[in-house]
Design a protein around this motif. Sequence first.
Motif, PDB file in Angstrom:
ATOM      1  N   PRO A  20      12.518  -0.748   5.469  1.00  0.00           N
ATOM      2  CA  PRO A  20      11.598  -1.703   6.090  1.00  0.00           C
ATOM      3  C   PRO A  20      10.177  -1.150   6.126  1.00  0.00           C
ATOM      4  O   PRO A  20       9.965   0.055   6.065  1.00  0.00           O
ATOM      5  CB  PRO A  20      12.158  -1.873   7.496  1.00  0.00           C
ATOM      6  N   LEU A  21       9.248  -2.076   6.253  1.00  0.00           N
ATOM      7  CA  LEU A  21       7.824  -1.748   6.179  1.00  0.00           C
ATOM      8  C   LEU A  21       7.403  -0.681   7.175  1.00  0.00           C
ATOM      9  O   LEU A  21       6.556   0.160   6.881  1.00  0.00           O
ATOM     10  CB  LEU A  21       7.030  -3.036   6.420  1.00  0.00           C
ATOM     11  N   CYS A  66       9.074   1.815   8.377  1.00  0.00           N
ATOM     12  CA  CYS A  66       9.741   3.109   8.278  1.00  0.00           C
ATOM     13  C   CYS A  66       9.115   4.024   7.236  1.00  0.00           C
ATOM     14  O   CYS A  66       8.930   5.198   7.466  1.00  0.00           O
ATOM     15  CB  CYS A  66      11.204   2.914   7.924  1.00  0.00           C
ATOM     16  N   GLU A  67       8.863   3.487   6.096  1.00  0.00           N
ATOM     17  CA  GLU A  67       8.447   4.315   4.968  1.00  0.00           C
ATOM     18  C   GLU A  67       7.556   3.475   4.060  1.00  0.00           C
ATOM     19  O   GLU A  67       7.918   2.346   3.731  1.00  0.00           O
ATOM     20  CB  GLU A  67       9.704   4.729   4.190  1.00  0.00           C
ATOM     21  N   PRO A  68       6.414   4.006   3.646  1.00  0.00           N
ATOM     22  CA  PRO A  68       5.559   3.212   2.753  1.00  0.00           C
ATOM     23  C   PRO A  68       6.297   2.870   1.460  1.00  0.00           C
ATOM     24  O   PRO A  68       7.095   3.664   0.973  1.00  0.00           O
ATOM     25  CB  PRO A  68       4.372   4.142   2.473  1.00  0.00           C
ATOM     26  N   LEU A  69       6.019   1.698   0.947  1.00  0.00           N
ATOM     27  CA  LEU A  69       6.627   1.265  -0.309  1.00  0.00           C
ATOM     28  C   LEU A  69       6.169   2.154  -1.452  1.00  0.00           C
ATOM     29  O   LEU A  69       5.011   2.560  -1.497  1.00  0.00           O
ATOM     30  CB  LEU A  69       6.190  -0.162  -0.627  1.00  0.00           C
ATOM     31  N   GLU A  80       5.374   2.684  -5.549  1.00  0.00           N
ATOM     32  CA  GLU A  80       4.728   1.818  -6.546  1.00  0.00           C
ATOM     33  C   GLU A  80       5.728   0.878  -7.203  1.00  0.00           C
ATOM     34  O   GLU A  80       5.459  -0.304  -7.396  1.00  0.00           O
ATOM     35  CB  GLU A  80       4.089   2.690  -7.637  1.00  0.00           C
ATOM     36  N   ALA A 106       6.881  -1.875  -4.770  1.00  0.00           N
ATOM     37  CA  ALA A 106       5.818  -2.864  -4.583  1.00  0.00           C
ATOM     38  C   ALA A 106       5.699  -3.770  -5.813  1.00  0.00           C
ATOM     39  O   ALA A 106       5.503  -4.978  -5.686  1.00  0.00           O
ATOM     40  CB  ALA A 106       4.495  -2.165  -4.298  1.00  0.00           C
TER      41      ALA A 106
END
Lengths: 121, 121
Positions: free
Chosen positions: B15-16, B18-21, B23, B26
Motif C-alpha cells: 500500500p501507498l 508503507c513503501e514507495p512504489l 518504477e 508505477a
Amino acid sequence: MSKQELPIVDVCCAPLACEPLSESEAAELAPLFKAIADPVRLRLLSLIACHEGGEACVCDLTTAFDLTPPTISHHLKVLRQAGLIESERRGTWVYYWINPAVLARMSTLLTPASTAFAETA
Amino acid sequence: MSKQELPIVDVCCAPLACEPLSESEAAELAPLFKAIADPVRLRLLSLIACHEGGEACVCDLTTAFDLTPPTISHHLKVLRQAGLIESERRGTWVYYWINPAVLARMSTLLTPASTAFAETA
C-alpha cells in the motif's frame, strides 16, 4: 470477508457499488485520477505519503528520480492543482504532504465495488 | 474509524503508506488510473459495477449517455484493454462485468495512506 462484515465508511460520495456516478460527480472525480495517471506522479505521491512524518522536502523527492528539478516541480504542481497534495515553503525548501480526504474519496469510490464483487466473481 | 477497526486486506502489492512504489510498479499502475481518468469511462465503470447481478448489457449502457454507440464501444474497449472490465457476447448483446482484483489493487494503493494520514491531519 462476507458482505455483512464490510466496514461502513463515512464519506461524502456514494461508493461505486451502491449507486452509479452522476455526470457531475464523474466530471469532478476524473481529473483526480488523471493527476495520478502518470508513473512519475504516482511515485511522487507514494514517496510523499511514505515519507517520515508524513511530509517530504522537495530536496528528498528530486534525488529519487533521474529527472531535472523543473520536471519534478511540474509534476508536483499537477498533483497540487488537483488537490492531492499540499505544500508550504519553509526557508530554502518547499515541503509537501498528501491531502488525506481527497485520497480517501478516490479509494472509497473503488473499494466497495471491488470488495462486494470479489465474492461473486 | 480507528486504525484498530480497519479491515486487513490481503493483496499482492504494497500500500501507498508503507513503501514507495518502484518504477516498474508505477509504470504498471499508471495506465489503470489513466483508463478511469475520463468522466464517461468512470460512469461506465460505476454503471457496470452497480448493475443488478454484477453485469450489464451494452444495451443498458448506451441508453445512459447522450453519445453514439460507437463512442460508448470505444470507451468500453479502453476499460477492457486496461483490464478493468471483462466481456462476453451472448446472442445479440455483449455483457460487461468489472474485474474485482484490478479494482481492489487500485483502491488498496490509495486506501492505507489516506486512512493513516487522516488521523494525523
